[in-house]
Design an enzyme around this catalytic site. Sequence first.
Site, PDB file in Angstrom:
ATOM      1  N   ASN A 188      -7.191  -2.912  14.541  1.00 54.77           N
ATOM      2  CA  ASN A 188      -8.575  -3.235  14.180  1.00 54.77           C
ATOM      3  C   ASN A 188      -8.669  -4.424  13.216  1.00 54.77           C
ATOM      4  OD1 ASN A 188      -7.696  -2.197  11.764  1.00 54.77           O
ATOM      5  ND2 ASN A 188      -9.071  -0.433  11.724  1.00 54.77           N
ATOM      6  N   ASP A 221       0.817  -1.211   0.000  1.00 51.87           N
ATOM      7  CA  ASP A 221       0.000   0.000   0.000  1.00 51.87           C
ATOM      8  C   ASP A 221       0.851   1.261   0.000  1.00 51.87           C
ATOM      9  OD1 ASP A 221       0.982  -0.275   2.579  1.00 51.87           O
ATOM     10  OD2 ASP A 221      -0.953  -0.763   3.461  1.00 51.87           O
ATOM     11  N   HIS A 252      -7.046  -4.698  10.308  1.00 57.74           N
ATOM     12  CA  HIS A 252      -6.826  -4.420   8.872  1.00 57.74           C
ATOM     13  C   HIS A 252      -5.546  -5.098   8.378  1.00 57.74           C
ATOM     14  CE1 HIS A 252      -4.533  -0.355   9.583  1.00 57.74           C
ATOM     15  NE2 HIS A 252      -3.698  -1.352   9.588  1.00 57.74           N
ATOM     16  N   GLU A 295      -9.654  -2.065   5.433  1.00 57.93           N
ATOM     17  CA  GLU A 295     -10.191  -1.742   6.746  1.00 57.93           C
ATOM     18  C   GLU A 295     -11.451  -2.558   7.027  1.00 57.93           C
ATOM     19  OE1 GLU A 295      -8.531   0.019   8.756  1.00 57.93           O
ATOM     20  OE2 GLU A 295      -7.912   1.971   7.981  1.00 57.93           O
TER      21      GLU A 295
HETATM   22  P1  PGA Z   1       2.380  -1.369  12.657  1.00 60.15           P
HETATM   23  O1  PGA Z   1       1.228  -1.340  11.586  1.00 60.15           O
HETATM   24  O2  PGA Z   1       3.340  -2.421  12.222  1.00 60.15           O
HETATM   25  O3  PGA Z   1       2.988   0.013  12.600  1.00 60.15           O
HETATM   26  O4  PGA Z   1       1.741  -1.679  13.971  1.00 60.15           O
HETATM   27  C1  PGA Z   1       0.698  -2.534  11.127  1.00 60.15           C
HETATM   28  C2  PGA Z   1      -0.508  -2.249  10.274  1.00 60.15           C
HETATM   29  O5  PGA Z   1      -1.190  -1.248  10.508  1.00 60.15           O
HETATM   30  O6  PGA Z   1      -0.768  -3.052   9.359  1.00 60.15           O
END
Ligand code: PGA
Length: 240
Positions: free
Chosen positions: A136, A67, A138, A143
Amino acid sequence: MKLYVCKNYDEMSAKAADVVASVITLKPDCVLGLATGSTPVGMYKCLAEMNKAGKLDFAGVKTYNLDEYYPIKASDPQSYRYFMNKNLFNNINIDIENTHVLNGEAPDTDAECAAYDKAIEAAGGIDIQVLGIGNNGHIGFNEPADELVAATHVQGLTESTIEANSRFFSSADEVPKHALTMGMAPIMKAKRIIILISGKGKHAALKEMLSGGITTKNPATILNLHSDVTVVCDEDAYNG
Ligand code: PGA
């Protein structure tokens, strides 16, 4: 799902690097799907060390990242292109032309996303997809929602994700409100998936994924439909 519960972040990072390195060793011209965020940074460091020690060769490897924020310039230090160059690509012997990140400045986002999916297919598909997970649930920027989107697409970010990512910006107002993200299809078509999970904040999302149920309210639960998923987490994430 194969599950490895590691003592801490460093052990998780080393284990995940071993799994990814084994794919590269067996197939030197493999296609890696890569992720950003704080979780994979340690794994990227281990991979760069293996490369520096002459144990791992990235000369034939191609990469596709999950992404990118939208809109954002590739040269912006908050962009995921910048993150990947800094944390991995500049530290290994990969040909930068073989590294792909969705274009956060694309004038036509639909065309950009469609071309990205086609390019992954043309490269032979992803051999191993590295994933993190949001608090959450995702994956990429897919999302929680009533429906998930199969193709790579533009996604509005949820308040919870904007809040979680604001730690990298001077304020939540500066976090882009949209992103381009691989959809569920290119992720699920990867031959192999490895998901890295660290910290107590991820416990609920991890537990729900491991329970085996499937819900679009926690996109990571869809991974229960894939036949080759390796979960590498630390004790904080596992025990909560
Ligand atoms: P993070 O993000 O590794 O910074 O916790 C993971 C994500 O949001 O997929």
